[in-house]
Design a protein around this motif. Structure first.
Motif, PDB file in Angstrom:
ATOM      1  N   ILE A   1       0.858  -1.174   0.000  1.00 36.22           N
ATOM      2  CA  ILE A   1       0.000   0.000   0.000  1.00 36.22           C
ATOM      3  C   ILE A   1       0.899   1.230   0.000  1.00 36.22           C
ATOM      4  O   ILE A   1       1.832   1.330   0.796  1.00 36.22           O
ATOM      5  N   LYS A   2       0.647   2.168  -0.938  1.00 37.70           N
ATOM      6  CA  LYS A   2       1.475   3.366  -1.090  1.00 37.70           C
ATOM      7  C   LYS A   2       0.596   4.593  -1.253  1.00 37.70           C
ATOM      8  O   LYS A   2      -0.504   4.521  -1.803  1.00 37.70           O
ATOM      9  N   ASN A   3       1.133   5.733  -0.807  1.00 33.11           N
ATOM     10  CA  ASN A   3       0.527   7.042  -1.069  1.00 33.11           C
ATOM     11  C   ASN A   3      -0.963   7.065  -0.753  1.00 33.11           C
ATOM     12  O   ASN A   3      -1.777   7.501  -1.565  1.00 33.11           O
ATOM     13  N   SER A   4      -1.314   6.587   0.440  1.00 32.59           N
ATOM     14  CA  SER A   4      -2.727   6.462   0.801  1.00 32.59           C
ATOM     15  C   SER A   4      -3.002   7.080   2.170  1.00 32.59           C
ATOM     16  O   SER A   4      -2.088   7.307   2.963  1.00 32.59           O
ATOM     17  N   ASN A   5      -4.280   7.338   2.431  1.00 32.34           N
ATOM     18  CA  ASN A   5      -4.757   7.769   3.739  1.00 32.34           C
ATOM     19  C   ASN A   5      -5.853   6.811   4.169  1.00 32.34           C
ATOM     20  O   ASN A   5      -6.816   6.597   3.427  1.00 32.34           O
ATOM     21  N   ILE A   6      -5.698   6.248   5.368  1.00 29.17           N
ATOM     22  CA  ILE A   6      -6.715   5.363   5.915  1.00 29.17           C
ATOM     23  C   ILE A   6      -7.159   5.970   7.234  1.00 29.17           C
ATOM     24  O   ILE A   6      -6.376   6.059   8.185  1.00 29.17           O
ATOM     25  N   THR A   7      -8.419   6.416   7.283  1.00 27.20           N
ATOM     26  CA  THR A   7      -8.905   7.137   8.458  1.00 27.20           C
ATOM     27  C   THR A   7     -10.264   6.612   8.892  1.00 27.20           C
ATOM     28  O   THR A   7     -11.055   6.108   8.096  1.00 27.20           O
ATOM     29  N   LYS A   8     -10.490   6.717  10.191  1.00 29.70           N
ATOM     30  CA  LYS A   8     -11.783   6.448  10.827  1.00 29.70           C
ATOM     31  C   LYS A   8     -12.356   5.057  10.557  1.00 29.70           C
ATOM     32  O   LYS A   8     -13.579   4.872  10.514  1.00 29.70           O
ATOM     33  N   SER A   9     -11.497   4.080  10.380  1.00 27.41           N
ATOM     34  CA  SER A   9     -11.967   2.706  10.228  1.00 27.41           C
ATOM     35  C   SER A   9     -12.354   2.145  11.590  1.00 27.41           C
ATOM     36  O   SER A   9     -11.666   2.355  12.580  1.00 27.41           O
ATOM     37  N   MET A  10     -13.454   1.408  11.628  1.00 27.85           N
ATOM     38  CA  MET A  10     -13.864   0.688  12.836  1.00 27.85           C
ATOM     39  C   MET A  10     -14.054  -0.782  12.489  1.00 27.85           C
ATOM     40  O   MET A  10     -14.931  -1.456  12.997  1.00 27.85           O
ATOM     41  N   SER A  11     -13.213  -1.299  11.599  1.00 25.54           N
ATOM     42  CA  SER A  11     -13.367  -2.655  11.064  1.00 25.54           C
ATOM     43  C   SER A  11     -12.517  -3.690  11.768  1.00 25.54           C
ATOM     44  O   SER A  11     -12.006  -4.599  11.145  1.00 25.54           O
ATOM     45  N   GLY A  12     -12.314  -3.569  13.041  1.00 24.81           N
ATOM     46  CA  GLY A  12     -11.380  -4.470  13.712  1.00 24.81           C
ATOM     47  C   GLY A  12      -9.973  -4.076  13.315  1.00 24.81           C
ATOM     48  O   GLY A  12      -9.669  -2.899  13.184  1.00 24.81           O
ATOM     49  N   ASN A  13      -9.079  -5.060  13.114  1.00 23.01           N
ATOM     50  CA  ASN A  13      -7.754  -4.728  12.604  1.00 23.01           C
ATOM     51  C   ASN A  13      -7.933  -4.074  11.237  1.00 23.01           C
ATOM     52  O   ASN A  13      -8.675  -4.575  10.403  1.00 23.01           O
ATOM     53  N   VAL A  14      -7.237  -2.979  10.990  1.00 21.04           N
ATOM     54  CA  VAL A  14      -7.376  -2.315   9.695  1.00 21.04           C
ATOM     55  C   VAL A  14      -6.771  -3.194   8.608  1.00 21.04           C
ATOM     56  O   VAL A  14      -7.384  -3.444   7.585  1.00 21.04           O
ATOM     57  N   ILE A  15      -5.541  -3.672   8.836  1.00 23.27           N
ATOM     58  CA  ILE A  15      -4.900  -4.623   7.928  1.00 23.27           C
ATOM     59  C   ILE A  15      -4.565  -5.878   8.723  1.00 23.27           C
ATOM     60  O   ILE A  15      -3.859  -5.816   9.723  1.00 23.27           O
TER      61      ILE A  15
END
Length: 190
Positions: free
Chosen positions: A20-34
């Protein structure tokens, strides 16, 4: 609102090589994000993880089984709420963190920013910043478990803390083998 039956759902499930490159991951509530559940190399480059909530699961990035290499470079982890390390290594993966920042992350258990209890794996950190992270148990910024080997070089630790009574290592808790060099560790309130 997340239901208890949703806890096994992850934003990204990887069972192999992953980048994963050049990304923004915000406000996840999905358990472990990755979630990495099998052998495979992972690369996280120039990515921001901010305001994610994995407090009912484990981590933003969780390496639960298998082997391989996780490389995190030029990335930021800001204001994430987790149970055990923003990055959680609980397998035979090697973790390498370079030129990255961990700021204002909150963890209920061990390792406010990184939890490393690798089964024969390593943790190598270079040119990184750990600022104002907290853990409820050992290792306000980093927890090195009894099966892990770690090196930290040219890194800065400022105002990290352990909040639980009877626990240790406001910046780092070491349970096995750790080498720290050319780094700054500072708590302004100490």
């Amino acid at each position: 609102t997340r239901r208890s039956s949703d806890l096994a759902i992850y934003l990204i499930q990887s069972n192999g090589k992953f980048t994963i490159k050049n990304s923004n991951i915000t406000k996840s509530m999905s358990g472990n994000v990755i979630q990495q559940s099998k052998a495979g190399d992972m690369l996280i480059n120039n990515t921001v993880f901010e305001d994610n909530d994995a407090s009912d699961s484990y981590a933003v990035i969780s390496l639960d089984s298998g082997s391989g290499n996780l490389v995190v470079e030029n990335s930021k982890f800001i204001s994430n709420n987790v149970k055990q390390g923003v990055i959680r290594g609980y397998s035979s993966h090697n973790l390498k963190v370079n030129s990255s920042e961990f700021i204002d992350n909150v963890n209920a258990w061990d390792g406010g920013a990184i939890y490393a209890n690798a089964y024969g794996g390593t943790l190598d950190i270079t040119d990184s910043k750990f600022i104002n992270n907290e853990a409820g148990r050992n290792g306000g910024a980093i927890y090195v478990g009894w099966k892990a080997t770690a090196t930290i070089d040219k890194s800065i630790f400022i105002d990290n803390k352990v909040t639980g009574s009877g626990y240790h290592g406001d910046a780092i808790y070491n349970g096995n083998m750790l080498t720290v060099s050319n780094s700054v560790l500072l708590n302004k309130d100490s």
